[in-house]
Design an enzyme around this catalytic site. Structure first.
Site, short mmCIF file in Angstrom:
data_model
loop_
_atom_site.label_atom_id
_atom_site.label_comp_id
_atom_site.label_asym_id
_atom_site.label_seq_id
_atom_site.Cartn_x
_atom_site.Cartn_y
_atom_site.Cartn_z
N ALA A 24 9.25 -3.07 2.95
CA ALA A 24 8.85 -4.47 3.13
C ALA A 24 8.86 -4.85 4.61
O ALA A 24 9.87 -4.68 5.29
CB ALA A 24 9.81 -5.38 2.36
N ALA A 25 7.73 -5.34 5.10
CA ALA A 25 7.63 -5.75 6.50
C ALA A 25 6.28 -6.40 6.72
O ALA A 25 5.36 -6.23 5.91
CB ALA A 25 7.76 -4.55 7.43
N GLY A 30 1.51 -7.89 -0.74
CA GLY A 30 1.40 -6.87 -1.78
C GLY A 30 0.84 -7.45 -3.06
O GLY A 30 0.55 -8.66 -3.15
N LYS A 76 10.95 -2.65 14.60
CA LYS A 76 11.24 -1.39 13.89
C LYS A 76 12.34 -0.62 14.61
O LYS A 76 13.20 0.00 13.98
CB LYS A 76 9.97 -0.55 13.80
CG LYS A 76 8.89 -1.17 12.93
CD LYS A 76 9.24 -1.03 11.46
CE LYS A 76 8.17 -1.59 10.57
NZ LYS A 76 8.40 -1.33 9.17
N ASN A 92 8.10 -9.77 -2.24
CA ASN A 92 7.77 -11.20 -2.32
C ASN A 92 6.27 -11.43 -2.49
O ASN A 92 5.81 -12.57 -2.47
CB ASN A 92 8.30 -11.96 -1.09
CG ASN A 92 7.57 -11.55 0.19
OD1 ASN A 92 6.69 -10.69 0.17
ND2 ASN A 92 7.94 -12.18 1.29
N TYR A 138 0.82 -1.22 0.00
CA TYR A 138 0.00 0.00 0.00
C TYR A 138 0.86 1.28 0.00
O TYR A 138 0.81 2.07 -0.95
CB TYR A 138 -0.93 -0.06 1.22
CG TYR A 138 -1.67 1.20 1.52
CD1 TYR A 138 -2.36 1.90 0.53
CD2 TYR A 138 -1.72 1.71 2.83
CE1 TYR A 138 -3.06 3.06 0.82
CE2 TYR A 138 -2.41 2.85 3.13
CZ TYR A 138 -3.08 3.53 2.12
OH TYR A 138 -3.76 4.68 2.43
N TYR A 148 6.24 -6.12 16.93
CA TYR A 148 6.26 -5.32 15.70
C TYR A 148 7.00 -4.01 15.94
O TYR A 148 7.96 -3.67 15.23
CB TYR A 148 4.82 -5.06 15.23
CG TYR A 148 4.72 -3.98 14.17
CD1 TYR A 148 5.31 -4.15 12.93
CD2 TYR A 148 4.07 -2.76 14.43
CE1 TYR A 148 5.23 -3.15 11.95
CE2 TYR A 148 3.99 -1.77 13.47
CZ TYR A 148 4.58 -1.96 12.24
OH TYR A 148 4.52 -0.98 11.29
N1 LIG Z 1 0.03 1.26 6.67
C1 LIG Z 1 0.28 1.99 7.75
O1 LIG Z 1 -0.60 2.64 8.28
C2 LIG Z 1 1.69 2.04 8.33
C3 LIG Z 1 1.94 2.84 9.46
C4 LIG Z 1 3.24 2.90 9.96
C5 LIG Z 1 4.28 2.22 9.36
N2 LIG Z 1 4.00 1.42 8.27
C6 LIG Z 1 5.10 0.67 7.66
O2 LIG Z 1 5.12 0.98 6.28
C7 LIG Z 1 5.49 -0.17 5.52
C8 LIG Z 1 4.46 -0.46 4.47
O3 LIG Z 1 3.19 -0.71 5.07
P1 LIG Z 1 1.93 -1.10 4.17
O4 LIG Z 1 0.71 -0.74 4.91
O5 LIG Z 1 2.15 -0.59 2.81
O6 LIG Z 1 2.07 -2.69 4.19
P2 LIG Z 1 1.82 -3.73 3.00
O7 LIG Z 1 1.64 -5.05 3.67
O8 LIG Z 1 0.75 -3.24 2.11
O9 LIG Z 1 3.20 -3.67 2.22
C9 LIG Z 1 4.34 -4.40 2.61
C10 LIG Z 1 4.97 -4.97 1.35
O10 LIG Z 1 6.19 -5.65 1.69
C11 LIG Z 1 6.21 -6.92 1.04
N3 LIG Z 1 7.03 -7.82 1.89
C12 LIG Z 1 6.79 -8.17 3.16
N4 LIG Z 1 7.77 -8.99 3.61
C13 LIG Z 1 8.67 -9.11 2.60
C14 LIG Z 1 9.91 -9.81 2.44
N5 LIG Z 1 10.40 -10.57 3.43
N6 LIG Z 1 10.56 -9.73 1.26
C15 LIG Z 1 10.06 -8.98 0.25
N7 LIG Z 1 8.89 -8.31 0.34
C16 LIG Z 1 8.21 -8.36 1.49
C17 LIG Z 1 4.76 -7.33 0.94
O11 LIG Z 1 4.50 -8.28 -0.07
C18 LIG Z 1 4.09 -5.98 0.64
O12 LIG Z 1 4.06 -5.71 -0.73
C19 LIG Z 1 5.70 -1.29 6.53
O13 LIG Z 1 7.06 -1.37 6.83
C20 LIG Z 1 4.91 -0.84 7.73
O14 LIG Z 1 5.45 -1.36 8.93
C21 LIG Z 1 2.74 1.32 7.75
#
Ligand SMILES: NC(=O)c1ccc[n+]([C@@H]2O[C@H](COP(=O)([O-])OP(=O)(O)OC[C@H]3O[C@@H](n4cnc5c(N)ncnc54)[C@H](O)[C@@H]3O)[C@@H](O)[C@H]2O)c1
Length: 347
Positions: free
Chosen positions: A74-75, A36, A146, A32, A11, A142
């Site tokens: 990625a996480a 996503g 970070k 991966n 996202y 989690y």
């Molecule tokens: N969405 C939020 O509100 C929010 C708030 C604070 C921080 N974050 C951080 O922002 C980042 C993105 O969040 P998001 O909401 O887009 O999450 P998301 O799950 O939509 O995106 C994470 C992406 O990382 C990929 N991924 C996960 N593990 C992987 C690995 N081992 N190797 C390769 N790819 C991998 C997933 O396939 C996915 O496309 C994350 O690190 C999250 O902790 C998000």
């Protein structure tokens, strides 16, 4: 600049990818596809279908060409899931990040931008904005994962001179105002997409957890930052990294109550949103809103899409056009590109 984005099919990452492309940069994505979607990566962007646990493959990508900046998204990011699977989360988030940071440091990457989280401030009761210098006291694996990554970046700076930005934010929300991308998580746990699916008739009644918090209407207050404003912040901090490493809180600065989110969705959609009260959830504090004084002062960043109506409107427009999100798109290893837009839902 030549930018390598991990998690660029997710996202927030995908919105930053189009922000970088719009700003004229060259972008490649590592993902991966565990959470996503291949279809969220624009055609023309190079895509490496890889898991960051594969240190050798990651090192190959970093060694084979020169990257000006690496942006790490990625996480795994479900707080509750991390309480059930602490070591899985620590491994998937921390070890993967170490693989990446080590490969970057050893291959001469000078700039690194990290998606941290305001979850590392824990969940204690506060009735004012969380300042940039608030004490870190993660209350979940989690959040802890970070913080460990932030610490690894401090050493990458001291020993290898790799400058980094750690951006700590709460709830990313909304969708690309041009309708190219939106929010899609499976399972969905965020209030705005859940409420939008309710108003569109795609799921049942929305639960509002707790009505006796000491807030203006009794429901929790949270910080929602538009994902395009996040993308703008990511791009601005890259420029600072020529000089030094930084850590910033990143928030809208305006907290909205759960009821205000419901009202905004009703207002924007012109429809009644079916909801019901549910008991408070354990560990949910009354208010979580980040102060972003430092990034505002040092980069000139400020949110453009700060009103809850605009945040909700962009999310609603995307969901109306994409009621099934990206779910039906290709998986890992399948390089087929499918169009993002789907059928419009009748309101
Ligand atoms: N969405 C939020 O509100 C929010 C708030 C604070 C921080 N974050 C951080 O922002 C980042 C993105 O969040 P998001 O909401 O887009 O999450 P998301 O799950 O939509 O995106 C994470 C992406 O990382 C990929 N991924 C996960 N593990 C992987 C690995 N081992 N190797 C390769 N790819 C991998 C997933 O396939 C996915 O496309 C994350 O690190 C999250 O902790 C998000």
């Amino acid at each position: 600049m030549k930018c390598l984005v991990t998690g660029g099919a997710g996202y927030v990452g995908s919105h930053v990818v189009i922000g970088l492309l719009d700003a004229g940069h060259e972008v490649a994505v590592i993902d991966n596809l565990s959470t996503g979607y291949r279809a969220a990566v624009p055609s023309g962007v190079r895509f490496f279908p890889l898991d960051l646990l594969d240190a050798e493959a990651i090192n190959k990508i970093l060694a084979s060409e020169k990257w000006d900046v690496v942006l790490h998204f990625a996480a795994l990011s479900l707080v509750n899931e991390s309480m059930r699977k602490p070591f899985y989360y620590l491994r998937q988030n921390y070890i993967t990040a170490l693989n990446l940071i080590e490969a970057c440091a050893q291959n001469g990457v000078r700039r690194f931008v990290f998606s941290s989280t305001a979850a590392l401030f824990g969940g204690k009761e506060r009735f004012s904005l969380i300042p940039d210098n608030a004490r870190v006291e993660a209350s979940s694996p989690y959040g802890e994962s970070k913080f460990l990554i932030e610490r690894a970046l401090v050493w990458a700076d001291q020993i290898y001179g790799m400058r980094s930005a750690s951006l700590r934010y709460f709830n990313a929300a909304g969708a690309d105002p041009l309708g190219r991308l939106g929010e899609e998580h499976t399972p969905e746990t965020h209030l705005i997409p859940l409420a939008i699916d309710t108003v569109l008739g795609l799921r049942g009644k929305l639960k509002i957890f707790g009505n006796d918090y000491p807030t203006r209407d009794g429901t929790c207050i949270r910080d929602y930052i538009h994902v395009t404003d996040l993308a703008d912040a990511y791009i601005r901090v890259i420029e600072l990294l020529d000089r030094r490493s930084v850590t910033y809180n990143l928030g809208n600065g305006l907290g909205f109550t759960n009821m205000e989110v419901v009202q905004a969705i009703e207002h924007v959609s012109g429809r009644k949103l079916p909801w019901e009260w549910a008991p408070r959830r354990t560990g949910d504090p009354s208010m979580l809103v980040a102060d972003s004084a430092l990034i505002r002062r040092e980069t000139g960043w400020s949110p453009h899409y700060s009103s809850i109506d605009i945040i909700v409107e962009t999310a609603l427009q995307w969901r109306k056009r994409n009621p099934h999100g990206y779910r039906k798109q290709a998986g890992i290893g399948q390089e087929k590109w499918s169009p993002i837009f789907g059928q419009e839902v009748e309101l």
